[in-house]
Design a protein around this motif. Sequence first.
Motif, PDB file in Angstrom:
ATOM      1  N   GLN A   1       0.629  -0.950  -0.251  1.00 25.21           N
ATOM      2  CA  GLN A   1       0.136  -0.442  -0.032  1.00 25.21           C
ATOM      3  C   GLN A   1       1.175   1.734  -0.100  1.00 25.21           C
ATOM      4  OE1 GLN A   1      -2.299  -0.754   3.352  1.00 25.21           O
ATOM      5  NE2 GLN A   1      -3.978  -2.541   2.373  1.00 25.21           N
ATOM      6  N   SER A   2       2.142   1.236   0.980  1.00 28.17           N
ATOM      7  CA  SER A   2       2.977   2.584   1.083  1.00 28.17           C
ATOM      8  C   SER A   2       3.313   2.411  -0.266  1.00 28.17           C
ATOM      9  CB  SER A   2       3.957   2.250   2.015  1.00 28.17           C
ATOM     10  OG  SER A   2       5.094   1.456   1.684  1.00 28.17           O
TER      11      SER A   2
ATOM     12  N   TYR B   1       3.682   5.390  -2.973  1.00 34.39           N
ATOM     13  CA  TYR B   1       5.075   6.044  -4.412  1.00 34.39           C
ATOM     14  C   TYR B   1       4.780   5.617  -5.723  1.00 34.39           C
ATOM     15  CZ  TYR B   1      10.057   5.290  -4.441  1.00 34.39           C
ATOM     16  OH  TYR B   1      11.407   5.762  -5.442  1.00 34.39           O
TER      17      TYR B   1
END
Length: 289
Positions: free
Chosen positions: A91-92, A96
């Motif tokens: 998810q991060s 990004y």
Amino acid sequence: MARHYGLLGRLARGTVALTPAGEPGPYLRLLLSILTQATWRGEPPLARLADGRLATEHFNELIQTIRQQARRSDFQRATELWQRVGHPHFQSTEAYLNSLFDQYARLLVVRLDLYYRADSPHGGDGEQSKAHLQQLLNNRRQNSLFEHLVGYLWKLEFGTERGFHYHCVLLFNGAAVREDMTYGDLIGDYWRDVITDGHGSYWNANKPSHHPSWHGALDVGMIAHDDWERRQNLLLKVVSYLAKPDPCLQQGVPEGAKRFRTFGRGEMLRREGVKRGRRRREQKSPLPA
């Protein structure tokens, strides 16, 4: 069995367990797709249906069908993928990559495996492999080869054949560079000849000659910000593997070896002032339907 018969019989499409993005998982999708064909729903267990068979007989067949479908290789791949995309690393990393596509009209994506020759002692040295990757990342600030590098992802693994090795995705400003296969070879040569002083080796996944079926499936190379299909493939078929947690890594490293990070990426871009280029459309979800 009677308890399960009642529960499945009452299950409706509105009663679903969702991922954080609101998509039902593959097990629930499989169950719901089979239940739509269940003629015994709402009938007592010992009721005889139009074909003369008991409702429980149909129920038992449904259970066998679920088990058979769940053993299929395509279903197991879908399940593994679903588990990956729910992980915080994924998810991060999705956020990004979206920030990079917000800033650049297109990205040149280079996918490399960086490892050591079979006769090199570095393959079993986790500290040395970590230092080599850090040297590569640090040198990008002075090496013209990385002048247009705007982002990167890496994952550390340990295998019995390659020892410690890295899977990397390097992201370049597509308006400034092209020829992804050439860039992959140049960076791989730099890893082999300079960073590891001849001890290293590499695999350039951008070369269709290595795995002809991979090039289209992996969706590396030049990707435009509004090419949603290729962006989804990049996330689901490339990035999801790197972001996948690997609980087996720590069990596989040599005894006494130090534990350290197994995943990393570049810093999130900050949006300053007016965004470059035309206004972008709302992001689409990369999660599989």
